[in-house]
Motif scaffolding. Sequence first.
Motif, PDB file in Angstrom:
ATOM      1  N   PHE A   1      -4.373  -0.794  13.057  1.00 51.26           N
ATOM      2  CA  PHE A   1      -3.400   0.223  12.627  1.00 51.26           C
ATOM      3  C   PHE A   1      -4.056   1.594  12.539  1.00 51.26           C
ATOM      4  O   PHE A   1      -3.979   2.248  11.481  1.00 51.26           O
ATOM      5  N   PRO A   2      -4.714   2.046  13.641  1.00 50.32           N
ATOM      6  CA  PRO A   2      -5.529   3.263  13.515  1.00 50.32           C
ATOM      7  C   PRO A   2      -4.737   4.490  13.041  1.00 50.32           C
ATOM      8  O   PRO A   2      -5.239   5.266  12.233  1.00 50.32           O
ATOM      9  N   ASP A   3      -3.491   4.619  13.524  1.00 49.63           N
ATOM     10  CA  ASP A   3      -2.732   5.824  13.159  1.00 49.63           C
ATOM     11  C   ASP A   3      -2.356   5.854  11.674  1.00 49.63           C
ATOM     12  O   ASP A   3      -1.989   6.907  11.144  1.00 49.63           O
ATOM     13  N   SER A   4      -2.458   4.706  10.996  1.00 47.71           N
ATOM     14  CA  SER A   4      -2.052   4.687   9.588  1.00 47.71           C
ATOM     15  C   SER A   4      -3.180   5.126   8.649  1.00 47.71           C
ATOM     16  O   SER A   4      -2.925   5.441   7.486  1.00 47.71           O
ATOM     17  N   ILE A   5      -4.433   5.143   9.156  1.00 51.57           N
ATOM     18  CA  ILE A   5      -5.558   5.454   8.263  1.00 51.57           C
ATOM     19  C   ILE A   5      -5.462   6.851   7.636  1.00 51.57           C
ATOM     20  O   ILE A   5      -5.545   6.977   6.417  1.00 51.57           O
ATOM     21  N   PRO A   6      -5.237   7.895   8.454  1.00 53.87           N
ATOM     22  CA  PRO A   6      -5.110   9.213   7.819  1.00 53.87           C
ATOM     23  C   PRO A   6      -3.916   9.308   6.877  1.00 53.87           C
ATOM     24  O   PRO A   6      -3.928  10.092   5.922  1.00 53.87           O
TER      25      PRO A   6
ATOM     26  N   LEU B   1       0.869  -1.179   0.000  1.00 52.05           N
ATOM     27  CA  LEU B   1       0.000   0.000   0.000  1.00 52.05           C
ATOM     28  C   LEU B   1       0.903   1.227   0.000  1.00 52.05           C
ATOM     29  O   LEU B   1       2.086   1.112   0.317  1.00 52.05           O
ATOM     30  N   THR B   2       0.347   2.363  -0.370  1.00 47.39           N
ATOM     31  CA  THR B   2       1.196   3.559  -0.469  1.00 47.39           C
ATOM     32  C   THR B   2       0.740   4.662   0.472  1.00 47.39           C
ATOM     33  O   THR B   2      -0.459   4.940   0.576  1.00 47.39           O
ATOM     34  N   ILE B   3       1.690   5.273   1.162  1.00 47.44           N
ATOM     35  CA  ILE B   3       1.413   6.489   1.922  1.00 47.44           C
ATOM     36  C   ILE B   3       1.898   7.653   1.052  1.00 47.44           C
ATOM     37  O   ILE B   3       3.109   7.812   0.847  1.00 47.44           O
TER      38      ILE B   3
ATOM     39  N   PRO C   1      10.657   4.468   3.181  1.00 52.77           N
ATOM     40  CA  PRO C   1      10.525   5.712   2.435  1.00 52.77           C
ATOM     41  C   PRO C   1      10.998   5.594   0.982  1.00 52.77           C
ATOM     42  O   PRO C   1      11.880   4.798   0.668  1.00 52.77           O
ATOM     43  N   ASN C   2      10.369   6.378   0.099  1.00 56.95           N
ATOM     44  CA  ASN C   2      10.782   6.467  -1.309  1.00 56.95           C
ATOM     45  C   ASN C   2      11.339   7.861  -1.587  1.00 56.95           C
ATOM     46  O   ASN C   2      11.002   8.820  -0.905  1.00 56.95           O
TER      47      ASN C   2
ATOM     48  N   MET D   1       5.625  10.955   7.379  1.00 57.11           N
ATOM     49  CA  MET D   1       6.198  10.488   8.654  1.00 57.11           C
ATOM     50  C   MET D   1       7.703  10.761   8.585  1.00 57.11           C
ATOM     51  O   MET D   1       8.219  11.135   7.545  1.00 57.11           O
ATOM     52  N   GLU D   2       8.387  10.482   9.708  1.00 57.62           N
ATOM     53  CA  GLU D   2       9.832  10.670   9.746  1.00 57.62           C
ATOM     54  C   GLU D   2      10.461   9.790   8.660  1.00 57.62           C
ATOM     55  O   GLU D   2      10.249   8.577   8.654  1.00 57.62           O
ATOM     56  N   PRO D   3      11.241  10.376   7.738  1.00 58.35           N
ATOM     57  CA  PRO D   3      11.726   9.590   6.598  1.00 58.35           C
ATOM     58  C   PRO D   3      12.861   8.618   6.922  1.00 58.35           C
ATOM     59  O   PRO D   3      12.974   7.584   6.272  1.00 58.35           O
ATOM     60  N   ASN D   4      13.691   8.945   7.917  1.00 59.82           N
ATOM     61  CA  ASN D   4      14.912   8.152   8.072  1.00 59.82           C
ATOM     62  C   ASN D   4      14.773   6.964   9.026  1.00 59.82           C
ATOM     63  O   ASN D   4      15.685   6.665   9.808  1.00 59.82           O
ATOM     64  N   PHE D   5      13.623   6.311   8.954  1.00 59.93           N
ATOM     65  CA  PHE D   5      13.378   5.134   9.782  1.00 59.93           C
ATOM     66  C   PHE D   5      12.693   4.039   8.983  1.00 59.93           C
ATOM     67  O   PHE D   5      12.003   4.314   7.999  1.00 59.93           O
ATOM     68  N   LEU D   6      12.876   2.830   9.471  1.00 67.02           N
ATOM     69  CA  LEU D   6      12.044   1.721   9.014  1.00 67.02           C
ATOM     70  C   LEU D   6      10.850   1.695   9.968  1.00 67.02           C
ATOM     71  O   LEU D   6      11.016   1.421  11.161  1.00 67.02           O
ATOM     72  N   HIS D   7       9.684   2.041   9.466  1.00 69.94           N
ATOM     73  CA  HIS D   7       8.492   2.107  10.324  1.00 69.94           C
ATOM     74  C   HIS D   7       7.890   0.715  10.473  1.00 69.94           C
ATOM     75  O   HIS D   7       7.700   0.010   9.482  1.00 69.94           O
ATOM     76  N   ILE D   8       7.625   0.334  11.716  1.00 65.86           N
ATOM     77  CA  ILE D   8       7.087  -1.011  11.973  1.00 65.86           C
ATOM     78  C   ILE D   8       5.875  -0.926  12.899  1.00 65.86           C
ATOM     79  O   ILE D   8       5.916  -0.227  13.918  1.00 65.86           O
ATOM     80  N   TRP D   9       4.799  -1.623  12.514  1.00 65.80           N
ATOM     81  CA  TRP D   9       3.618  -1.748  13.354  1.00 65.80           C
ATOM     82  C   TRP D   9       3.542  -3.223  13.769  1.00 65.80           C
ATOM     83  O   TRP D   9       2.924  -4.025  13.050  1.00 65.80           O
ATOM     84  N   PRO D  10       4.179  -3.598  14.886  1.00 64.52           N
ATOM     85  CA  PRO D  10       4.180  -5.022  15.243  1.00 64.52           C
ATOM     86  C   PRO D  10       2.913  -5.365  16.036  1.00 64.52           C
ATOM     87  O   PRO D  10       2.694  -4.825  17.106  1.00 64.52           O
ATOM     88  N   ARG D  11       2.094  -6.251  15.487  1.00 62.27           N
ATOM     89  CA  ARG D  11       0.830  -6.644  16.141  1.00 62.27           C
ATOM     90  C   ARG D  11       0.722  -8.154  16.140  1.00 62.27           C
ATOM     91  O   ARG D  11      -0.287  -8.710  15.680  1.00 62.27           O
TER      92      ARG D  11
END
Length: 468
Positions: free
Chosen positions: A268-273, A204-206, A234-235, A215-225
């Motif tokens: 993943f509520p914070d990812s919806i917006p 999916l694309t943000i 990031p691209n 979001m902060e670009p210089n991280f690997l964002h992880i939602w561990p559930r």
Amino acid sequence: MSSSSSPRTSDGERTKKVAIVGGGLVGALNACFFAKRGFQVELYEARKDVRTAKDVRGRSINLALSYRGRQALKAIGMEDQVVSKGIPMRGRMIHSLAGKKSSISYGTSNQYILSVDRANLNRTLLFAASQYPNVMLNFEEKLQQYNADNGILTFMRPDGSTHEVSHDLVVGCDGAFSTTRKQFMRQTRFDYSHVYVPHGYMELTIPPKNGDFAMEPNFLHIWPRNTFMMIALPNMDTSFTCTLFMPFEEFEKLTTGDEVILFFKKYFPDSIPLLGVEALKQDYFRLPAQAMISVKCSSYNIGCKSMLMGDAAHAVVPFYGQGMNAGFEDCIVFDELMDQFDNDLSQCLPAFSRLRVPDCHAIADLAMYNYVEMRKHVNSRWFIFRKFVDNILHFCLPRTIVPLYTMVTFTRIRYHEVIQRSKWQSTIINTVLFVMGSSATVIGTALIFKHFPKQLNIQLRNWNFNLK
Ligand code: FAD
Ligand code: EGO
């Protein structure tokens, strides 16, 4: 050309011809390695040329490039160019269910992984290969059959016509569903196994927010559930590519846009917006979830005429971000052997299998271990806690205890040694914990006797007294 860089043949007269099957990441890189050694290289790729083709859809759009992969790029002089088109990710950003973000760095300031665009990396490597006069790139040529006994390769063109060629060396870099490997399966004593995991993945694309990263670009964002996992890399165009991992069973449960939104609200509520409600409702149904396969085989060579590299030899599940890195490392390992054995293929091919099989089986196991571990135990709190403990132990004993992730990602310690070392480190940690636990018991007991004894002494005294 120096004599050491020209391939020697048994008869010592003509340049050896190598066929590279597959012009993906590993095939394109390998073409450069063989060209640099002076081989006559013919690369055959089933698809259209990604350098010119419109609307290419890779499998994951972006990938994490780390030390092993970079070392291989460096060996062909391509490191700087690739790094300049990548985005450094200096740590993980863990997203909790409540929407809290915690960053944990990967280590020192020069320990970072790079988010690179798959299609762009492929184009860059094919372009680099095409710059060697001794490389021929052939597209829309699909390997149909390979006969290891007489060395004849049969290719098919889009119009259905076939043609045959033969080479001194055939290198199968044709990915997880390798046609080259099918020929290996006919050989006696060739071991092969594969498994599909119960999880699938979906990209999916943000999109950018106000022209910048959302979001902060210089991280690997992880939602561990636990069983539901999502990551975002990031691209360069300031978007992120999200990859959602979950069991196929769960993917199939969501059949309408509204169900998808409810699911994201729950996990993943914070990812919806960030993803956008309308986009999410559509993107989820654009492509079905994709399968993940883990392939192990042995050996990687048949005699001194053919071998497998990259996913063709060892497809691994993507839970360590090492598939491409391991494939790139294959290319340097072989190159190092060619130096060591002075281009003698009859020694290099068997040595490649001897060295590489244990290591690639090890990274397949490590990646599978991460998959099992993460889906079973890892939520955001556990993730943060575990990385915190890793960092503290490494800080206290920097030479003795190196986190497993660090050894895999930021060193070229052989993968099978990484497993041995991490087992040995666990033994040390357990011993220390045991000693600390025991001493805590001793100290605790002493404290009890120091602070509570008065009454006890009195009681004892009285008792003694009573006795008297
Ligand atoms: P491929 O990239 O699959 O290329 C094989 C090529 O061979 C293709 O171009 C194909 O068209 C061609 N081909 C196939 N059959 C034939 C034929 N019969 N004739 C001619 N050509 C043929 N790795 C990382 O290091 N970091 C990551 O972050 C990462 N993330 C990933 C995420 C996901 C979701 C997945 C699925 C994988 C990820 N990987 C990652 C792994 C990585 O994608 C692979 O390890 C890598 O692409 C392997 O390269 P390859 O060249 O061996 O195979
Ligand atoms: C406890 C805590 C046990 C790929 C954390 C194990 C993988 C695992 C897929 C990340 C990073 C590059 C990746 C870490 C763990 C890429 C990665 C990690 C994912 C998923 C990934 C880390 C693409 C496992 N590296 N990693 O330490 O940051 O830890 F989350 Cl699903």
